[in-house]
Structure formats: C-alpha cells, structure tokens
Design a protein around this motif. Structure first.
Motif, mmCIF file in Angstrom:
data_model
loop_
_atom_site.group_PDB
_atom_site.id
_atom_site.type_symbol
_atom_site.label_atom_id
_atom_site.label_comp_id
_atom_site.label_asym_id
_atom_site.label_seq_id
_atom_site.Cartn_x
_atom_site.Cartn_y
_atom_site.Cartn_z
ATOM 1 N N LEU A 6 -13.714 -5.818 -9.268
ATOM 2 C CA LEU A 6 -13.136 -4.598 -8.750
ATOM 3 C C LEU A 6 -12.539 -3.438 -9.784
ATOM 4 O O LEU A 6 -13.027 -2.238 -9.533
ATOM 5 C CB LEU A 6 -11.732 -4.979 -7.703
ATOM 6 C CG LEU A 6 -12.063 -5.650 -6.482
ATOM 7 C CD1 LEU A 6 -10.630 -6.069 -5.993
ATOM 8 C CD2 LEU A 6 -12.643 -4.774 -5.281
ATOM 9 N N MET A 7 -12.125 -3.702 -10.700
ATOM 10 C CA MET A 7 -11.847 -2.995 -11.775
ATOM 11 C C MET A 7 -12.988 -2.173 -12.483
ATOM 12 O O MET A 7 -13.186 -1.065 -12.547
ATOM 13 C CB MET A 7 -11.144 -3.580 -13.039
ATOM 14 C CG MET A 7 -9.654 -3.756 -12.747
ATOM 15 S SD MET A 7 -8.830 -4.777 -14.054
ATOM 16 C CE MET A 7 -8.794 -3.345 -15.177
ATOM 17 N N ARG A 8 -14.168 -3.206 -12.674
ATOM 18 C CA ARG A 8 -15.588 -2.725 -13.174
ATOM 19 C C ARG A 8 -16.003 -1.521 -12.049
ATOM 20 O O ARG A 8 -16.558 -0.634 -12.467
ATOM 21 C CB ARG A 8 -16.452 -3.791 -13.411
ATOM 22 C CG ARG A 8 -17.628 -3.538 -14.184
ATOM 23 C CD ARG A 8 -18.444 -4.837 -14.661
ATOM 24 N NE ARG A 8 -18.248 -5.902 -13.987
ATOM 25 C CZ ARG A 8 -17.481 -6.886 -14.069
ATOM 26 N NH1 ARG A 8 -16.525 -6.690 -15.420
ATOM 27 N NH2 ARG A 8 -17.149 -8.091 -13.270
ATOM 28 N N SER A 9 -16.170 -1.916 -10.978
ATOM 29 C CA SER A 9 -16.803 -1.075 -9.699
ATOM 30 C C SER A 9 -15.968 0.183 -9.752
ATOM 31 O O SER A 9 -16.663 1.355 -9.688
ATOM 32 C CB SER A 9 -16.511 -1.735 -8.397
ATOM 33 O OG SER A 9 -17.116 -0.961 -7.378
ATOM 34 N N ASP A 13 -17.225 4.109 -10.576
ATOM 35 C CA ASP A 13 -17.120 5.168 -9.284
ATOM 36 C C ASP A 13 -16.375 6.366 -10.085
ATOM 37 O O ASP A 13 -16.897 7.568 -9.898
ATOM 38 C CB ASP A 13 -16.156 4.482 -8.313
ATOM 39 C CG ASP A 13 -17.051 3.655 -7.142
ATOM 40 O OD1 ASP A 13 -18.040 3.537 -7.329
ATOM 41 O OD2 ASP A 13 -15.992 2.814 -6.631
ATOM 42 N N ILE A 14 -15.425 5.959 -10.923
ATOM 43 C CA ILE A 14 -14.838 7.322 -11.764
ATOM 44 C C ILE A 14 -15.760 7.977 -12.448
ATOM 45 O O ILE A 14 -15.886 9.152 -12.399
ATOM 46 C CB ILE A 14 -13.409 6.635 -12.409
ATOM 47 C CG1 ILE A 14 -12.353 6.328 -11.451
ATOM 48 C CG2 ILE A 14 -12.999 7.742 -13.209
ATOM 49 C CD1 ILE A 14 -11.374 5.493 -12.013
ATOM 50 N N GLU A 15 -16.616 7.151 -13.199
ATOM 51 C CA GLU A 15 -17.587 7.750 -14.015
ATOM 52 C C GLU A 15 -18.697 8.457 -13.362
ATOM 53 O O GLU A 15 -18.977 9.516 -13.768
ATOM 54 C CB GLU A 15 -17.908 6.723 -14.953
ATOM 55 C CG GLU A 15 -16.994 6.230 -16.194
ATOM 56 C CD GLU A 15 -17.565 5.043 -16.773
ATOM 57 O OE1 GLU A 15 -18.705 4.525 -16.583
ATOM 58 O OE2 GLU A 15 -16.674 4.352 -17.417
ATOM 59 N N HIS A 34 -18.933 9.003 0.692
ATOM 60 C CA HIS A 34 -19.430 8.282 1.736
ATOM 61 C C HIS A 34 -19.149 6.684 1.644
ATOM 62 O O HIS A 34 -18.417 5.944 2.352
ATOM 63 C CB HIS A 34 -20.839 8.569 2.390
ATOM 64 C CG HIS A 34 -20.967 7.677 3.577
ATOM 65 N ND1 HIS A 34 -20.518 8.234 4.831
ATOM 66 C CD2 HIS A 34 -21.693 6.649 3.834
ATOM 67 C CE1 HIS A 34 -21.068 7.581 5.749
ATOM 68 N NE2 HIS A 34 -21.772 6.326 5.273
ATOM 69 N N ARG A 35 -19.533 6.193 0.462
ATOM 70 C CA ARG A 35 -19.594 4.880 -0.038
ATOM 71 C C ARG A 35 -18.035 4.489 -0.070
ATOM 72 O O ARG A 35 -17.732 3.450 0.277
ATOM 73 C CB ARG A 35 -20.440 4.707 -1.289
ATOM 74 C CG ARG A 35 -20.518 3.197 -1.694
ATOM 75 C CD ARG A 35 -21.526 2.908 -2.816
ATOM 76 N NE ARG A 35 -20.925 3.203 -3.796
ATOM 77 C CZ ARG A 35 -20.242 3.077 -4.702
ATOM 78 N NH1 ARG A 35 -19.329 2.251 -4.457
ATOM 79 N NH2 ARG A 35 -20.051 3.769 -6.000
ATOM 80 N N LEU A 36 -17.307 5.272 -1.030
ATOM 81 C CA LEU A 36 -16.101 5.051 -1.094
ATOM 82 C C LEU A 36 -15.057 4.874 0.089
ATOM 83 O O LEU A 36 -14.112 4.201 0.105
ATOM 84 C CB LEU A 36 -15.349 6.179 -1.945
ATOM 85 C CG LEU A 36 -15.857 6.238 -3.374
ATOM 86 C CD1 LEU A 36 -15.313 7.374 -4.487
ATOM 87 C CD2 LEU A 36 -15.312 5.007 -4.218
ATOM 88 N N LEU A 77 -8.235 6.866 -7.536
ATOM 89 C CA LEU A 77 -9.025 5.973 -8.150
ATOM 90 C C LEU A 77 -8.376 5.430 -9.341
ATOM 91 O O LEU A 77 -8.441 4.102 -9.588
ATOM 92 C CB LEU A 77 -10.439 6.203 -8.363
ATOM 93 C CG LEU A 77 -11.480 6.777 -7.026
ATOM 94 C CD1 LEU A 77 -12.777 7.019 -7.625
ATOM 95 C CD2 LEU A 77 -11.734 5.316 -6.239
ATOM 96 N N ARG A 78 -7.539 6.376 -10.085
ATOM 97 C CA ARG A 78 -7.243 5.899 -11.372
ATOM 98 C C ARG A 78 -5.776 5.239 -11.006
ATOM 99 O O ARG A 78 -5.377 4.241 -11.779
ATOM 100 C CB ARG A 78 -6.944 7.285 -12.139
ATOM 101 C CG ARG A 78 -7.932 7.748 -12.863
ATOM 102 C CD ARG A 78 -7.605 8.901 -13.778
ATOM 103 N NE ARG A 78 -8.699 9.619 -14.296
ATOM 104 C CZ ARG A 78 -9.155 10.785 -14.110
ATOM 105 N NH1 ARG A 78 -8.465 11.207 -13.175
ATOM 106 N NH2 ARG A 78 -10.174 11.189 -14.393
#
Length: 86
Positions: A6-9, A13-15, A34-36, A77-78
C-alpha cells in the motif's frame, strides 16, 4: 507485506500525480483520479473519494482550479502515506 505494498502504491500515485501535473497532462490526471476513486472507495475514505471525483470532473471540463485540486489530493495521499508508515 500488505502495508508495504500500500505504501509503495501510494508513493507511486503521488509521483505520477506530480509528473502529470508538471506536464499539464489533464487526461492523465483524470485517469489517475478515476483509479484513485476506486482505491478511496475500498479504503472507505469518503474525503479522498470526493476530492478525486471533483478532480476528475475538473480535468474533463478544463476547470481553472485543477492545480488546487491536485494539491488537495496530494495532501490527502501524503496523509495516508504518513498513517501507513511503521
């Protein structure tokens, strides 16, 4: 292991959101939003769900406040990332 994934994903997403923002790729931002939205629904995070819904709509309609919306999504997200850290 799930927490690490989850952390990696979330970090990806942030990047990706940052990269799409820098290149002003509204279609990419809308697709990621949309994916988020799906991820937010799985996490029962109504706040992130609504932010992403607004961001996706803003990208599709060319709204002027997309940069501010992106900042809000990245902030959330952060916050999630911080909560996942051991």
């Amino acid at each position: 292991q799930l927490q690490a994934e989850l952390m990696r994903s979330n970090q990806q997403d942030i990047e990706q959101l940052r990269d799409f923002s820098e290149t002003r790729d509204l279609a990419g931002i809308a697709q990621l939003a949309h994916r988020l939205r799906g991820s937010a629904a799985l996490m029962c995070n109504d706040y992130l769900l609504e932010l992403c819904k607004e961001l996706e709509h803003g990208c599709r309609t060319g709204a002027e406040d997309v940069p501010a919306q992106v900042r809000q999504v990245k902030k959330e997200l952060r916050r999630i990332q911080h909560m996942l850290e051991p």
